[in-house]
Write a protein that holds these residues in place. Structure first.
Motif, PDB file in Angstrom:
ATOM      1  N   ARG A  50      62.186  53.979  57.240  1.00 14.36           N
ATOM      2  CA  ARG A  50      63.012  54.148  58.435  1.00 14.36           C
ATOM      3  C   ARG A  50      62.304  53.577  59.665  1.00 14.36           C
ATOM      4  O   ARG A  50      62.882  52.831  60.446  1.00 14.36           O
ATOM      5  CB  ARG A  50      63.343  55.633  58.615  1.00 14.36           C
ATOM      6  CG  ARG A  50      64.374  55.929  59.662  1.00 14.36           C
ATOM      7  CD  ARG A  50      64.839  57.382  59.691  1.00 14.36           C
ATOM      8  NE  ARG A  50      63.852  58.390  59.331  1.00 14.36           N
ATOM      9  CZ  ARG A  50      63.767  58.984  58.127  1.00 14.36           C
ATOM     10  NH1 ARG A  50      64.596  58.663  57.164  1.00 14.36           N
ATOM     11  NH2 ARG A  50      62.848  59.898  57.891  1.00 14.36           N
ATOM     12  N   LYS A  51      61.026  53.897  59.802  1.00 12.35           N
ATOM     13  CA  LYS A  51      60.258  53.374  60.941  1.00 12.35           C
ATOM     14  C   LYS A  51      60.163  51.849  60.886  1.00 12.35           C
ATOM     15  O   LYS A  51      60.270  51.173  61.914  1.00 12.35           O
ATOM     16  CB  LYS A  51      58.852  53.978  60.971  1.00 12.35           C
ATOM     17  CG  LYS A  51      58.795  55.390  61.453  1.00 12.35           C
ATOM     18  CD  LYS A  51      57.354  55.871  61.464  1.00 12.35           C
ATOM     19  CE  LYS A  51      57.240  57.286  61.983  1.00 12.35           C
ATOM     20  NZ  LYS A  51      55.837  57.744  61.996  1.00 12.35           N
ATOM     21  N   GLU A  65      63.502  50.326  61.861  1.00 11.04           N
ATOM     22  CA  GLU A  65      63.713  50.469  63.300  1.00 11.04           C
ATOM     23  C   GLU A  65      62.857  49.470  64.069  1.00 11.04           C
ATOM     24  O   GLU A  65      63.305  48.898  65.058  1.00 11.04           O
ATOM     25  CB  GLU A  65      63.393  51.896  63.749  1.00 11.04           C
ATOM     26  CG  GLU A  65      64.425  52.915  63.316  1.00 11.04           C
ATOM     27  CD  GLU A  65      64.012  54.338  63.617  1.00 11.04           C
ATOM     28  OE1 GLU A  65      62.890  54.565  64.133  1.00 11.04           O
ATOM     29  OE2 GLU A  65      64.814  55.242  63.327  1.00 11.04           O
ATOM     30  N   LEU A  79      64.907  48.747  67.607  1.00  9.58           N
ATOM     31  CA  LEU A  79      65.677  49.876  68.144  1.00  9.58           C
ATOM     32  C   LEU A  79      64.873  50.582  69.232  1.00  9.58           C
ATOM     33  O   LEU A  79      63.667  50.774  69.108  1.00  9.58           O
ATOM     34  CB  LEU A  79      66.013  50.868  67.042  1.00  9.58           C
ATOM     35  CG  LEU A  79      67.019  50.401  66.004  1.00  9.58           C
ATOM     36  CD1 LEU A  79      67.250  51.495  64.982  1.00  9.58           C
ATOM     37  CD2 LEU A  79      68.339  50.009  66.646  1.00  9.58           C
TER      38      LEU A  79
END
Length: 183
Positions: free
Chosen positions: A41-42, A45, A50
């Motif tokens: 997820r990191k 992103e 993001l």
């Protein structure tokens, strides 16, 4: 499949299904999986650049160049230009004939399935998340089509759109590693 396949609770099939679903849930809930999902997820992103939404008081633009995206896309284009391909190597001299045969099979399926196109998605995942998974299998796409016969009536028939080897990128979120597996 569970709507029409429901073995009795005393059957061996039911026990096997229960074992598979239990193992799946254990793999899904494992600490290693949770840490990996957090890292993925990191990483995504970071690649997508993001940022948190600005508040109403922050009226100025906070534009910046996404360095991670630029670096990954540059590296990806360089690697794709080299046409990377996995190699099948023997573990010992006794495996050399088998490795040669497997290499020929692999070359054939690679060419048939246009794997060069799909390997880009696999490498993209590998550069962003650290791992890219691909699965090669035999795929057959059969469709029902309606055609008009000589009498003017519609007839339904089956038509095969694709029937051969196929390489597909597997999203990391859909891939579960059994930590108890041996190989």
């Amino acid at each position: 499949i569970r709507s029409f396949y429901a073995p009795s609770e005393k059957s061996v099939e039911y026990k096997m299904l229960k074992r598979v679903y239990t193992r799946f849930q254990e793999m899904k809930d494992s600490a290693n999986r949770q840490n990996a999902e957090k890292t993925w997820r990191k990483s995504r992103e970071q690649w997508e650049a993001l940022r948190k939404e600005p508040s109403a008081d922050e009226w100025q633009s906070n534009h910046y160049v996404p360095m991670t995206t630029a670096i990954i896309e540059t590296a990806l284009s360089e690697v794709i230009d080299q046409s990377p391909k996995p190699m099948i190597l023997p573990r010992g001299s006794e495996d050399a004939p088998k490795a040669t045969v497997m290499n020929h099979i692999f070359e054939y399926t690679w060419d048939i399935s246009d794997s060069d196109l799909e390997v880009e998605d696999i490498l993209h995942d590998a550069f962003i998340c650290g791992t890219g998974i691909g699965q090669e299998y035999y795929y057959r796409d059969v469709r029902q089509i309606k055609s008009v016969n000589k009498k003017g009536d519609y007839e339904e028939e089956k038509a095969t759109d694709y029937e051969d080897c196929y390489l597909e990128a597997v999203p990391l979120e859909d891939f579960y590693v059994d930590e108890y597996a041996r190989a």
